[in-house]
Structure formats: C-alpha cells, structure tokens
Scaffold this motif. Structure first.
Motif, mmCIF file in Angstrom:
data_model
loop_
_atom_site.group_PDB
_atom_site.id
_atom_site.type_symbol
_atom_site.label_atom_id
_atom_site.label_comp_id
_atom_site.label_asym_id
_atom_site.label_seq_id
_atom_site.Cartn_x
_atom_site.Cartn_y
_atom_site.Cartn_z
ATOM 1 N N LEU A 44 15.105 -1.682 7.424
ATOM 2 C CA LEU A 44 16.516 -2.023 7.310
ATOM 3 C C LEU A 44 17.111 -2.315 8.684
ATOM 4 O O LEU A 44 16.646 -1.778 9.691
ATOM 5 C CB LEU A 44 17.289 -0.853 6.681
ATOM 6 C CG LEU A 44 16.853 -0.424 5.274
ATOM 7 C CD1 LEU A 44 17.341 0.996 5.002
ATOM 8 C CD2 LEU A 44 17.394 -1.387 4.243
ATOM 9 N N PRO A 45 18.142 -3.147 8.749
ATOM 10 C CA PRO A 45 18.792 -3.411 10.041
ATOM 11 C C PRO A 45 19.396 -2.144 10.655
ATOM 12 O O PRO A 45 19.405 -1.975 11.870
ATOM 13 C CB PRO A 45 19.878 -4.432 9.693
ATOM 14 C CG PRO A 45 19.414 -5.062 8.419
ATOM 15 C CD PRO A 45 18.700 -3.977 7.675
ATOM 16 N N ASP A 46 19.909 -1.252 9.790
ATOM 17 C CA ASP A 46 20.526 -0.013 10.262
ATOM 18 C C ASP A 46 20.248 1.093 9.234
ATOM 19 O O ASP A 46 20.984 1.239 8.260
ATOM 20 C CB ASP A 46 22.027 -0.203 10.451
ATOM 21 C CG ASP A 46 22.697 0.975 11.150
ATOM 22 O OD1 ASP A 46 22.122 2.091 11.125
ATOM 23 O OD2 ASP A 46 23.791 0.801 11.716
ATOM 24 N N LEU A 47 19.191 1.843 9.455
ATOM 25 C CA LEU A 47 18.819 2.904 8.519
ATOM 26 C C LEU A 47 19.893 3.983 8.449
ATOM 27 O O LEU A 47 20.164 4.532 7.383
ATOM 28 C CB LEU A 47 17.482 3.512 8.910
ATOM 29 C CG LEU A 47 16.933 4.605 7.983
ATOM 30 C CD1 LEU A 47 15.428 4.496 7.843
ATOM 31 C CD2 LEU A 47 17.304 6.002 8.474
ATOM 32 N N TYR A 48 20.506 4.299 9.588
ATOM 33 C CA TYR A 48 21.521 5.349 9.605
ATOM 34 C C TYR A 48 22.698 4.994 8.689
ATOM 35 O O TYR A 48 23.238 5.853 7.987
ATOM 36 C CB TYR A 48 22.019 5.582 11.029
ATOM 37 C CG TYR A 48 20.991 6.180 11.953
ATOM 38 C CD1 TYR A 48 20.545 7.488 11.777
ATOM 39 C CD2 TYR A 48 20.455 5.440 13.003
ATOM 40 C CE1 TYR A 48 19.597 8.042 12.619
ATOM 41 C CE2 TYR A 48 19.506 5.990 13.848
ATOM 42 C CZ TYR A 48 19.081 7.284 13.660
ATOM 43 O OH TYR A 48 18.135 7.837 14.481
ATOM 44 N N GLU A 49 23.097 3.724 8.717
ATOM 45 C CA GLU A 49 24.205 3.279 7.882
ATOM 46 C C GLU A 49 23.828 3.356 6.403
ATOM 47 O O GLU A 49 24.610 3.836 5.569
ATOM 48 C CB GLU A 49 24.592 1.841 8.245
ATOM 49 C CG GLU A 49 25.713 1.251 7.400
ATOM 50 C CD GLU A 49 27.048 1.947 7.578
ATOM 51 O OE1 GLU A 49 27.907 1.815 6.678
ATOM 52 O OE2 GLU A 49 27.230 2.632 8.614
ATOM 53 N N TYR A 50 22.628 2.912 6.070
ATOM 54 C CA TYR A 50 22.177 2.950 4.682
ATOM 55 C C TYR A 50 22.025 4.391 4.203
ATOM 56 O O TYR A 50 22.373 4.723 3.072
ATOM 57 C CB TYR A 50 20.851 2.203 4.560
ATOM 58 C CG TYR A 50 20.339 2.080 3.139
ATOM 59 C CD1 TYR A 50 21.092 1.417 2.168
ATOM 60 C CD2 TYR A 50 19.120 2.623 2.768
ATOM 61 C CE1 TYR A 50 20.631 1.296 0.860
ATOM 62 C CE2 TYR A 50 18.649 2.514 1.465
ATOM 63 C CZ TYR A 50 19.406 1.842 0.518
ATOM 64 O OH TYR A 50 18.953 1.734 -0.771
ATOM 65 N N GLN A 51 21.513 5.248 5.078
ATOM 66 C CA GLN A 51 21.375 6.667 4.753
ATOM 67 C C GLN A 51 22.737 7.283 4.452
ATOM 68 O O GLN A 51 22.890 8.044 3.482
ATOM 69 C CB GLN A 51 20.714 7.391 5.927
ATOM 70 C CG GLN A 51 20.574 8.887 5.749
ATOM 71 C CD GLN A 51 19.799 9.532 6.897
ATOM 72 O OE1 GLN A 51 18.634 9.857 6.761
ATOM 73 N NE2 GLN A 51 20.456 9.702 8.035
ATOM 74 N N ALA A 52 23.729 6.936 5.257
ATOM 75 C CA ALA A 52 25.082 7.455 5.034
ATOM 76 C C ALA A 52 25.651 6.948 3.706
ATOM 77 O O ALA A 52 26.323 7.687 2.989
ATOM 78 C CB ALA A 52 25.994 7.058 6.186
ATOM 79 N N ARG A 53 25.358 5.701 3.370
ATOM 80 C CA ARG A 53 25.848 5.134 2.112
ATOM 81 C C ARG A 53 25.193 5.819 0.911
ATOM 82 O O ARG A 53 25.856 6.094 -0.097
ATOM 83 C CB ARG A 53 25.614 3.625 2.075
ATOM 84 C CG ARG A 53 26.483 2.854 3.054
ATOM 85 C CD ARG A 53 26.388 1.357 2.884
ATOM 86 N NE ARG A 53 27.265 0.677 3.827
ATOM 87 C CZ ARG A 53 28.571 0.514 3.649
ATOM 88 N NH1 ARG A 53 29.147 0.989 2.539
ATOM 89 N NH2 ARG A 53 29.303 -0.107 4.543
ATOM 90 N N LEU A 54 23.896 6.083 1.018
ATOM 91 C CA LEU A 54 23.208 6.790 -0.062
ATOM 92 C C LEU A 54 23.770 8.193 -0.243
ATOM 93 O O LEU A 54 23.981 8.651 -1.373
ATOM 94 C CB LEU A 54 21.702 6.867 0.236
ATOM 95 C CG LEU A 54 20.893 5.589 0.101
ATOM 96 C CD1 LEU A 54 19.435 5.855 0.481
ATOM 97 C CD2 LEU A 54 20.969 5.032 -1.316
ATOM 98 N N TYR A 55 24.004 8.877 0.876
ATOM 99 C CA TYR A 55 24.565 10.227 0.793
ATOM 100 C C TYR A 55 25.979 10.168 0.222
ATOM 101 O O TYR A 55 26.375 11.024 -0.575
ATOM 102 C CB TYR A 55 24.578 10.888 2.173
ATOM 103 C CG TYR A 55 25.023 12.334 2.123
ATOM 104 C CD1 TYR A 55 24.091 13.361 1.975
ATOM 105 C CD2 TYR A 55 26.374 12.681 2.196
ATOM 106 C CE1 TYR A 55 24.487 14.683 1.898
ATOM 107 C CE2 TYR A 55 26.784 13.992 2.121
ATOM 108 C CZ TYR A 55 25.843 14.992 1.969
ATOM 109 O OH TYR A 55 26.243 16.295 1.875
ATOM 110 N N SER A 56 26.731 9.169 0.632
ATOM 111 C CA SER A 56 28.096 9.000 0.143
ATOM 112 C C SER A 56 28.111 8.876 -1.379
ATOM 113 O O SER A 56 28.928 9.512 -2.061
ATOM 114 C CB SER A 56 28.721 7.742 0.767
ATOM 115 O OG SER A 56 29.930 7.396 0.133
ATOM 116 N N GLU A 57 27.204 8.071 -1.923
ATOM 117 C CA GLU A 57 27.129 7.879 -3.373
ATOM 118 C C GLU A 57 26.671 9.153 -4.079
ATOM 119 O O GLU A 57 27.188 9.501 -5.147
ATOM 120 C CB GLU A 57 26.167 6.736 -3.690
ATOM 121 C CG GLU A 57 26.647 5.377 -3.193
ATOM 122 C CD GLU A 57 25.582 4.310 -3.336
ATOM 123 O OE1 GLU A 57 24.506 4.620 -3.891
ATOM 124 O OE2 GLU A 57 25.819 3.179 -2.878
ATOM 125 N N SER A 58 25.697 9.847 -3.483
ATOM 126 C CA SER A 58 25.150 11.037 -4.110
ATOM 127 C C SER A 58 26.143 12.203 -4.102
ATOM 128 O O SER A 58 26.317 12.905 -5.102
ATOM 129 C CB SER A 58 23.859 11.454 -3.410
ATOM 130 O OG SER A 58 23.299 12.608 -3.981
#
Length: 224
Positions: free
Chosen positions: A53-67
């Motif tokens: 991914l271009p920014d794993l940290y951002e995607y990780q935060a989005r996944l946590y946000s949804e969960s």
C-alpha cells in the motif's frame, strides 16, 4: 562463510529476544487495553495478507476506525499511544537472547552487512539493546507498505543493503512470516528453535538453518 553470503538480517520480536519475556510483562497491559487489542489483532491479520500500500499506517488506521467505530484520527492516535509508544517502557525491561549482540558484532567484523526487518517499527524497541548501531539497514516492514510474508519488504531490505537476495541470510522465529517470506524473496533463512522444537531439536523443514542459540548459529554461519 556458509552459502557465500554477504549479509545477515534479523527479525526482532521472538528472534532477538525470547517471546515469553514480552508475554509475561504484557498480561496486565493487554487486559488494561483489551478492547484495543481485540480490534488491533484482527486488523493486523488482514494486513498480513494485503498487497503493498502507498501508506500502510493510514490504511491500518482506517481499518481500526471501522472496527472500533471511532474516527480515523482517533484510531491513529490510539494505535500510536497504545501499541507503538506504550510498549517502549516494557521493552526497556527485556533482555535480548544471550550472545545475540556478540553474533551481530562478529558478523560486522567479518565484513558482512547487517540488517533488521521487523513487522513493527524498530523504534518501538528504541536502540534495540545496542544492536541498532551495528546495523547497516534497520527498517520496519510497515514502511514498505505491507507486512511479512509479502516479499516486498524483503526486496526493500535487499535494495537498501545493496546485496542481492541470494546473498542474504534472514534470521527469524516465524515459519510463515520469516522463513517462507525470506525463501519466497530468494533469501536463505535461519530459524531459531524454541520450546519443544528446541528441546527435541526438531529442525524447521523449510529453513536452510535451524539453530538453538546464537553461539550455534555463529558456528554454522562461520563454518567453525
């Protein structure tokens, strides 16, 4: 030098220190932050099978946000404070495997390049018990945009070391993430035996080297 390698690289967690030393110190910390870890472990499992991914940290935060049903900004702050910064004080109390530092130092003295590739930011362990100063490259796979066993972080490691994958020995404690990841990336792999594997000297069937301690690994690598 075994396999005519030009570099040795290491995972950190469970590889440079015994996993149980972390687990016994994290019991109350995990209980205190149980809700966080229930969500975080679930999304990390997803990230282990996610393409770069271009920014794993951002995607990780989005996944946590949804969960966890919080804002992305709150998710980002929570991950940083609990997982990355919050564990630093625990790692200060953990000691590395006996002779791990000496083995790394002897690799440098022998002209080998030394690297670290961990799924979590090496900064989480601060100076990594003095080992960071011995490394030529010290990176977290998150910086590469994906987690092990994806071959991409191993490729970034190889590129930064300036050494072809076929000349690198990667040392780890996970069959799936370290051994298979390194092998698929074209590297040699060394697997540290623990528990019953160590007790009965049950070698990893895929790893090029299985070892019980770092003195043994040194004897194998330097063909003593």
């Amino acid at each position: 030098m075994i396999y005519n390698i030009e570099a040795v690289a290491f995972d950190i967690d469970g590889t440079l220190y015994p996993s149980w030393k972390l687990f016994i110190r994290m019991v109350f910390y995990v209980l205190k932050n149980l809700r966080f870890y229930m969500h975080f472990n679930k999304i990390r499992n997803k990230l282990h099978v996610t393409a770069p991914l271009p920014d794993l940290y951002e995607y990780q935060a989005r996944l946590y946000s949804e969960s966890a049903r919080v804002s992305v900004e709150d998710a980002r702050k929570k991950i940083q404070s609990v997982c990355y910064d919050g564990l630093k004080k625990i790692f200060r109390k953990i000691k590395p495997y006996e002779y791990a530092y000496e083995f790394m130092k002897n690799c440098k003295a022998a002209g080998l390049k030394v690297g670290i590739l961990s799924d979590f930011p090496p900064s989480q362990k601060e100076e990594i018990w003095g080992m960071k100063e011995l490394t030529d490259v010290c990176i977290g796979s998150e910086e590469a945009g994906c987690l092990k066993p994806c071959i991409y972080p191993f490729g970034i490691l190889s590129q930064k070391l300036g050494v072809d994958p076929s000349k690198i020995l990667y040392v780890g404690n996970s069959h799936r993430y370290d051994v298979l990841g390194a092998k698929n990336a074209g590297m040699y792999s060394a697997y540290i035996l623990t528990g019953f594997e160590k007790l009965f000297n049950r070698k990893n069937p895929v790893a090029d080297i299985s070892f019980r301690n770092y003195r043994e690994l040194e004897r194998i690598v330097f063909q003593k």
